[in-house]
Design an enzyme around this catalytic site. Structure first.
Site, PDB file in Angstrom:
ATOM      1  CE1 TYR A  41     -32.764  42.685   9.297  1.00  0.00           C
ATOM      2  CE2 TYR A  41     -33.537  43.274   7.110  1.00  0.00           C
ATOM      3  CZ  TYR A  41     -33.016  43.646   8.335  1.00  0.00           C
ATOM      4  OH  TYR A  41     -32.755  44.972   8.601  1.00  0.00           O
TER       5      TYR A  41
ATOM      6  CB  SER B  75     -35.832  46.640   6.698  1.00  0.00           C
ATOM      7  OG  SER B  75     -35.110  46.370   5.522  1.00  0.00           O
TER       8      SER B  75
END
Ligand code: NAD
Length: 258
Positions: free
Chosen positions: A153, A140
């Protein structure tokens, strides 16, 4: 870019980005195992992509070693080999750290990191024997950047960058390359769920979450599309040599540039 019968195992492929990658791989001549926690959705996706010849559904919780090993063996039994792993299954949970339940932290890290570790371990066994293979991790922008509320995350996605680079070094002598795709915000169920959650946590409207938090740093205020990520996943899978390894490719409308 053609896959010519290459076999891919894509985790989390019953939805969103993984589903689009599976579709693109089949279009390019590949055969795909759609591995997901949600077996009904995986079966529907496999049926849509061509049934037994080109796509099979595999029940897999990526955090469970026995399920991962069994799913990889099912794939090899069905298609004879595994050439490409796309470690994509993931979730998002947002909280300020002081309110972050430890159980949620552990759950998120297990899906992203244990999942990548276990699927890699099970697939390289076959790849090393055949002397070739492609590992693709779904990172990401948060593999390179941090955002508030996303301690778990961001930690997990930074961790995947480390695994990508380690596997480039360990895999090289076996003809296995390893790369990571780092998308910006892609409008999938994972992101749809976050919009009201972030609005609540930050005390702003959902419209402001989209415009300011999600797309604020992009060059053109656009969401990245699942099709954009699938094209990059195809490029990495079909690349002819092992020159391209250990790399992180950002696909984020310029949100983050390296
Ligand atoms: P999604 O929610 O649409 O799909 C995720 C899939 O993973 C679902 O089918 C779900 O059933 C599956 N899954 C969840 N836990 C699992 C488990 N334990 N075992 C097996 N499968 C499991 O999400 P998405 O947006 O397509 O995200 C896919 C990946 O892309 C994730 O790793 C995510 O972090 C990453 N990513 C997404 C975005 C985005 O904006 N959507 C941006 C950057 C990175």
């Amino acid at each position: 870019m053609k896959l010519d019968g290459k076999v891919a195992l894509v985790t989390g492929a019953a939805s969103g980005i993984g589903h689009q990658i599976a579709r693109r791989y089949v279009e390019a001549g590949g055969r795909v195992a759609i591995a997901d926690l949600n077996l009904d959705a995986a079966k529907a996706a496999a049926k849509e992509l061509g049934g037994e010849t080109d796509a099979i559904a595999v029940a897999m919780d990526v955090t469970k070693e026995d399920e991962v090993n069994a799913g990889v063996e099912t794939t090899v039994s069905a298609f004879g080999k595994v050439d490409i792993l796309v470690s994509n299954a993931g979730i998002q949970i947002v909280h300020p750290i002081e309110d972050f339940p430890f159980s949620d932290w552990k759950k998120l890290l297990a899906i992203h990191l244990d999942g990548a570790f276990l699927t890699t371990k099970a697939c390289v066994k076959h790849m090393y024997k055949q002397g070739s293979g492609v590992l693709i991790y779904m990172g990401s922008v948060h593999s390179h950047e941090a955002s508030p509320l996303k301690s778990a995350y961001v930690t997990a996605k930074h961790g995947l960058l480390g695994l990508t680079r380690t596997m480039a070094k360990e895999g090289a002598k076996h003809g296995v390359r390893s790369n990571i795709i780092c998308p910006g915000f892609v409008r999938t169920p994972l992101v749809d769920k976050q919009i009201p959650e972030q609005a609540h946590e930050l005390g702003i409207t959902e419209e402001r979450v989209v415009k300011e938090v999600m797309l604020g740093e992009t060059v053109d205020k656009q969401f990245t599309m699942t099709t954009d990520i699938a094209e990059v996943a195809l490029f990495l899978a079909a690349f002819k040599t092992n020159a391209l390894t250990g790399e992180s490719i950002l696909v984020s409308h310029g949100w983050h540039m390296v």
